[in-house]
Design a protein around this motif. Structure first.
Motif, PDB file in Angstrom:
ATOM      1  N   ASP A  59      -7.658  14.396  -5.109  1.00  0.00           N
ATOM      2  CA  ASP A  59      -6.712  15.206  -5.866  1.00  0.00           C
ATOM      3  C   ASP A  59      -5.302  14.641  -5.821  1.00  0.00           C
ATOM      4  N   ALA A  60      -4.989  13.757  -4.883  1.00  0.00           N
ATOM      5  CA  ALA A  60      -3.645  13.198  -4.760  1.00  0.00           C
ATOM      6  C   ALA A  60      -3.416  12.146  -5.838  1.00  0.00           C
ATOM      7  N   ILE A  61      -2.214  12.165  -6.422  1.00  0.00           N
ATOM      8  CA  ILE A  61      -1.837  11.125  -7.380  1.00  0.00           C
ATOM      9  C   ILE A  61      -1.602   9.812  -6.646  1.00  0.00           C
ATOM     10  N   PHE A  62      -0.948   9.911  -5.494  1.00  0.00           N
ATOM     11  CA  PHE A  62      -0.722   8.744  -4.642  1.00  0.00           C
ATOM     12  C   PHE A  62      -0.707   9.213  -3.193  1.00  0.00           C
ATOM     13  N   TYR A  63      -1.319   8.412  -2.324  1.00  0.00           N
ATOM     14  CA  TYR A  63      -1.306   8.744  -0.896  1.00  0.00           C
ATOM     15  C   TYR A  63      -1.313   7.459  -0.091  1.00  0.00           C
ATOM     16  N   GLU A  64      -0.409   7.373   0.870  1.00  0.00           N
ATOM     17  CA  GLU A  64      -0.315   6.223   1.774  1.00  0.00           C
ATOM     18  C   GLU A  64      -0.312   6.735   3.204  1.00  0.00           C
ATOM     19  N   SER A  65      -1.388   6.375   3.971  1.00  0.00           N
ATOM     20  CA  SER A  65      -1.518   6.827   5.357  1.00  0.00           C
ATOM     21  C   SER A  65      -1.073   5.771   6.359  1.00  0.00           C
ATOM     22  N   PHE A  66      -0.911   4.519   5.914  1.00  0.00           N
ATOM     23  CA  PHE A  66      -0.571   3.390   6.775  1.00  0.00           C
ATOM     24  C   PHE A  66      -1.603   3.170   7.882  1.00  0.00           C
ATOM     25  N   ASP A  67      -2.834   3.631   7.662  1.00  0.00           N
ATOM     26  CA  ASP A  67      -3.886   3.357   8.643  1.00  0.00           C
ATOM     27  C   ASP A  67      -4.154   1.852   8.729  1.00  0.00           C
ATOM     28  N   GLY A  68      -4.059   1.180   7.579  1.00  0.00           N
ATOM     29  CA  GLY A  68      -4.202  -0.266   7.567  1.00  0.00           C
ATOM     30  C   GLY A  68      -2.837  -0.924   7.463  1.00  0.00           C
ATOM     31  N   ASN A  69      -2.795  -2.227   7.675  1.00  0.00           N
ATOM     32  CA  ASN A  69      -1.541  -2.961   7.625  1.00  0.00           C
ATOM     33  C   ASN A  69      -0.931  -2.869   6.232  1.00  0.00           C
ATOM     34  N   PHE A  70       0.385  -2.720   6.185  1.00  0.00           N
ATOM     35  CA  PHE A  70       1.078  -2.533   4.908  1.00  0.00           C
ATOM     36  C   PHE A  70       1.321  -3.851   4.170  1.00  0.00           C
ATOM     37  N   GLU A  71       1.231  -4.973   4.863  1.00  0.00           N
ATOM     38  CA  GLU A  71       1.569  -6.265   4.270  1.00  0.00           C
ATOM     39  C   GLU A  71       0.639  -6.567   3.098  1.00  0.00           C
ATOM     40  N   GLY A  72       1.246  -7.020   2.000  1.00  0.00           N
ATOM     41  CA  GLY A  72       0.492  -7.299   0.787  1.00  0.00           C
ATOM     42  C   GLY A  72       0.464  -6.122  -0.157  1.00  0.00           C
ATOM     43  N   ARG A  73       0.523  -4.917   0.388  1.00  0.00           N
ATOM     44  CA  ARG A  73       0.548  -3.708  -0.449  1.00  0.00           C
ATOM     45  C   ARG A  73       1.979  -3.218  -0.663  1.00  0.00           C
ATOM     46  N   TRP A  74       2.803  -3.319   0.367  1.00  0.00           N
ATOM     47  CA  TRP A  74       4.218  -2.983   0.274  1.00  0.00           C
ATOM     48  C   TRP A  74       5.009  -4.298   0.289  1.00  0.00           C
ATOM     49  N   ILE A  75       5.993  -4.401  -0.584  1.00  0.00           N
ATOM     50  CA  ILE A  75       6.768  -5.627  -0.730  1.00  0.00           C
ATOM     51  C   ILE A  75       8.134  -5.448  -0.064  1.00  0.00           C
ATOM     52  N   VAL A  76       8.428  -6.343   0.897  1.00  0.00           N
ATOM     53  CA  VAL A  76       9.724  -6.317   1.582  1.00  0.00           C
ATOM     54  C   VAL A  76      10.753  -7.032   0.718  1.00  0.00           C
ATOM     55  N   SER A  77      11.923  -6.433   0.566  1.00  0.00           N
ATOM     56  CA  SER A  77      12.991  -7.045  -0.226  1.00  0.00           C
ATOM     57  C   SER A  77      13.404  -8.385   0.371  1.00  0.00           C
ATOM     58  N   GLN A  78      13.645  -9.341  -0.519  1.00  0.00           N
ATOM     59  CA  GLN A  78      14.075 -10.671  -0.084  1.00  0.00           C
ATOM     60  C   GLN A  78      15.594 -10.814  -0.107  1.00  0.00           C
ATOM     61  N   LYS A  79      16.288  -9.724  -0.421  1.00  0.00           N
ATOM     62  CA  LYS A  79      17.742  -9.775  -0.428  1.00  0.00           C
ATOM     63  C   LYS A  79      18.253 -10.047   0.991  1.00  0.00           C
ATOM     64  N   GLU A  80      19.296 -10.897   1.096  1.00  0.00           N
ATOM     65  CA  GLU A  80      19.768 -11.384   2.396  1.00  0.00           C
ATOM     66  C   GLU A  80      20.250 -10.259   3.307  1.00  0.00           C
ATOM     67  N   GLU A  81      20.899  -9.243   2.728  1.00  0.00           N
ATOM     68  CA  GLU A  81      21.487  -8.201   3.578  1.00  0.00           C
ATOM     69  C   GLU A  81      20.447  -7.298   4.235  1.00  0.00           C
ATOM     70  N   TYR A  82      19.202  -7.314   3.726  1.00  0.00           N
ATOM     71  CA  TYR A  82      18.149  -6.461   4.290  1.00  0.00           C
ATOM     72  C   TYR A  82      17.377  -7.252   5.343  1.00  0.00           C
ATOM     73  N   SER A  83      17.992  -7.360   6.520  1.00  0.00           N
ATOM     74  CA  SER A  83      17.423  -8.180   7.603  1.00  0.00           C
ATOM     75  C   SER A  83      16.559  -7.384   8.570  1.00  0.00           C
ATOM     76  N   GLY A  84      16.485  -6.071   8.416  1.00  0.00           N
ATOM     77  CA  GLY A  84      15.665  -5.262   9.311  1.00  0.00           C
ATOM     78  C   GLY A  84      14.185  -5.569   9.172  1.00  0.00           C
ATOM     79  N   VAL A  85      13.483  -5.597  10.302  1.00  0.00           N
ATOM     80  CA  VAL A  85      12.059  -5.959  10.327  1.00  0.00           C
ATOM     81  C   VAL A  85      11.203  -4.691  10.344  1.00  0.00           C
ATOM     82  N   TRP A  86      10.311  -4.588   9.344  1.00  0.00           N
ATOM     83  CA  TRP A  86       9.345  -3.487   9.294  1.00  0.00           C
ATOM     84  C   TRP A  86       8.117  -3.846  10.135  1.00  0.00           C
ATOM     85  N   LYS A  87       7.560  -2.854  10.815  1.00  0.00           N
ATOM     86  CA  LYS A  87       6.366  -3.099  11.617  1.00  0.00           C
ATOM     87  C   LYS A  87       5.319  -2.011  11.367  1.00  0.00           C
ATOM     88  N   HIS A  88       4.067  -2.413  11.518  1.00  0.00           N
ATOM     89  CA  HIS A  88       2.944  -1.475  11.461  1.00  0.00           C
ATOM     90  C   HIS A  88       2.690  -1.023  12.898  1.00  0.00           C
TER      91      HIS A  88
END
Length: 547
Positions: A34-63
């Motif tokens: 019934d959900a239009i979109f659902y993200e549980s992050f049970d699996g690794n986000f890499e490849g599905r979520w895109i990290v910005s390549q802009k220089e000022e966004y230097s923070g590291v996302w982790k699963h």
């Protein structure tokens, strides 16, 4: 009929549990459909979520897992960084028809002193943005979630809406939004957009705010502009008088009005009290003070005897030169001013005239832009921010079901752990208070008066640093016992032969008559030595407590 066969109780319980769990999984599966979109992050986000390549966004996302759980989420891993990540939807979501629910979980594992933890619901890429170029300027439809820094403490809801007259996109902020929960538990944030123009904000499933998209009382600026606006070309006439009151032009200062009369005068009726000591100063040189031996006039300046209160003045009504007290001058009136009267030329506060607003338009429903992606673009001074269970649904019952199955079990576990920690902290605080109360009572024991200031200093240090409480307790107890035994048993015991010789009475020659006084001096010196040893003992114990 055949013999009835009974199912063992243990097996029955296992089957019942299996049935319940299967029902729950089936329900969750149905909800997911019934959900239009659902993200549980049970699996690794890499490849599905895109990290910005802009220089000022230097923070590291982790699963990473949420603290105390096996449940994974998207983690802000470093403090004092900018972060940007985006997830494209398979299909753009329209917000114009029916109910739309936006929901996600956030856990501020290290608190939130300054930073954001909100989501941006982005417009289609055709308007000019790319996932790898995602930044603060990427156009969004809605921004929703916690934000806290300095005086800012709110759960944002910002709608970007296109003005059909000007063609410009304007940010419309929800007025008086709810505040961010101040604990470190997982909280779920829900925004329900309804077809009747109503907005509902929930935190942990509890309604915190309702608003109407078309009401000027709920959004700033209002989605619908005012019909009229002040004429920017209108100017206030030069003869416009805004003074409601003016000084009376016919008023005249009375002849007996003395503007130079002082506010206070001497009380001529006052009399000097009997026993007033005119020749005695209020302070005198301290007769016991002496110039220190190491005082150097060249380096320290001329030594002056310190002053003390004159003891003769304590019982007298006063000392020194007596002066009459001051009293209010009955003739004082101050500066004369003409009384105020109504201004006959008063026209009121001037305002520019109202003209029709060229940007006014009528609106029955907001012209929402579709959502084509979900992005997190934040700056934060804290790490440990964990995003999880991001949901878009077209039914608030679906969002409620997800809260029950994904958020509530975690929250209940965290809440119980928090209660246990608070109880432990409360018990620890109560124990420490009892300890310090006991220590202060020990410090007030009369035979410890010579060391009270040093013992009190140790206790106060322990109150400032609760982690050294046991060390402070041991130190004070050691000092107490050392002094107690010295008072009871005195110095070292004398040899038996010496005691026997002292037991025999003998006549002292006259030349030895001063000996008792010498022994008294030695005894005094002996006590001073003990006091010095005790001071060293306290210093030693304080050193030990610091460890």
């Amino acid at each position: 009929m055949g013999e009835r066969k009974w199912i063992p109780m243990g097996l029955a319980v296992m089957l019942l549990l299996f049935a319940c769990s299967s029902l729950q999984l089936l329900s969750a599966s149905d909800d997911n459909d019934d959900a239009i979109f659902y993200e549980s992050f049970d699996g690794n986000f890499e490849g599905r979520w895109i990290v910005s390549q802009k220089e000022e966004y230097s923070g590291v996302w982790k699963h990473a897992v949420s603290e105390g759980h096996d449940d994974h989420g998207l983690l802000v891993s470093e403090p004092a960084r900018k972060y940007a990540i985006v997830k494209e939807l398979d299909k753009a979501v329209s917000l114009k028809d029916g109910t739309i629910v936006l929901q996600f979980e956030v856990r501020l594992q290290n608190g939130l002193e300054c930073g954001g933890a909100y989501l941006k619901y982005l417009r289609p890429q055709e308007v000019g943005w790319t996932p790898k170029g995602f930044d603060n300027e990427s156009p969004y439809s809605i921004m929703f979630g916690p934000d806290k820094c300095g005086a800012t403490n709110k759960v944002h809801f910002i709608l970007k809406h296109k003005n059909p007259k000007s063609g410009e996109y304007v940010e419309h902020h929800l007025k008086f939004p709810p505040t961010v929960p101040s604990d470190k538990l997982t909280h779920v944030y829900t925004a329900v957009l309804k077809p009747d123009n109503q907005l509902q904000i929930l935190i942990d499933g509890e309604e915190k705010k309702t608003a109407n998209f078309l009401s000027s009382d709920d959004f700033e600026p209002a989605l619908i502009p005012p019909k009229t606006i002040p004429d920017p070309d209108d100017k206030k006439p030069e003869d416009w008088d805004e003074r409601a009151k003016i000084p009376d032009p016919d008023a005249v200062k009375p002849d007996d009005w003395d503007e130079d009369a002082p506010m206070e005068i001497e009380d001529e009726e006052a009399e000097k009290p009997e026993g007033w000591l005119d020749d005695e100063p209020e302070e005198i040189d301290d007769p016991e003070a002496t110039k220190p031996e190491d005082w150097d006039d060249d380096e320290d300046g001329e030594w002056e005897t310190p002053k003390i209160d004159n003891p003769k003045c304590e019982e007298a009504p006063g000392c020194g030169e007596w002066k009459r007290p001051m009293k209010r001058n009955p003739a004082y009136k101050g500066k004369w001013h003409a009384p105020l009267i109504d201004n006959p030329n008063y026209k009121g506060i001037w305002k520019p005239r109202e003209i029709p607003n060229p940007d006014y338009f009528e609106l029955e429903k907001p012209d929402f832009e579709p959502i084509a992606a979900i992005g997190i673009e934040i700056w934060t001074m804290q790490d440990g921010i964990l995003f999880d269970n991001i949901l878009i649904a077209d039914d608030d019952k679906v969002a409620e079901s997800y809260r029950e199955t994904t958020w509530k079990p975690k929250f209940n576990v965290e809440k119980e752990k928090q209660k246990a920690e608070e109880l432990t902290a409360s018990e620890s605080t109560g124990f420490q208070k009892k300890v310090f109360d006991l220590l202060y009572k020990i410090a007030d024991i009369p035979f410890l008066s010579a060391y009270k200031s040093q013992i009190s200093e140790l206790i106060e240090k322990g109150e400032r640093q609760p982690n050294v409480t046991i060390g402070i307790l041991v130190a004070v107890a050691a000092v107490f016992l050392t002094i107690f035994f010295r008072i009871i048993f005195g110095g070292k015991k004398q040899p038996v032969s010496q005691r026997k010789r002292m037991e025999k009475p003998r006549r002292l020659p006259m030349s030895k008559a001063v000996e008792p006084r010498m022994r008294t001096k030695k005894r005094s010196k002996h006590l001073q030595l003990h006091a010095g040893e005790q001071s060293e003992t306290i210093e030693l114990m304080e050193s030990e407590s610091n460890r």
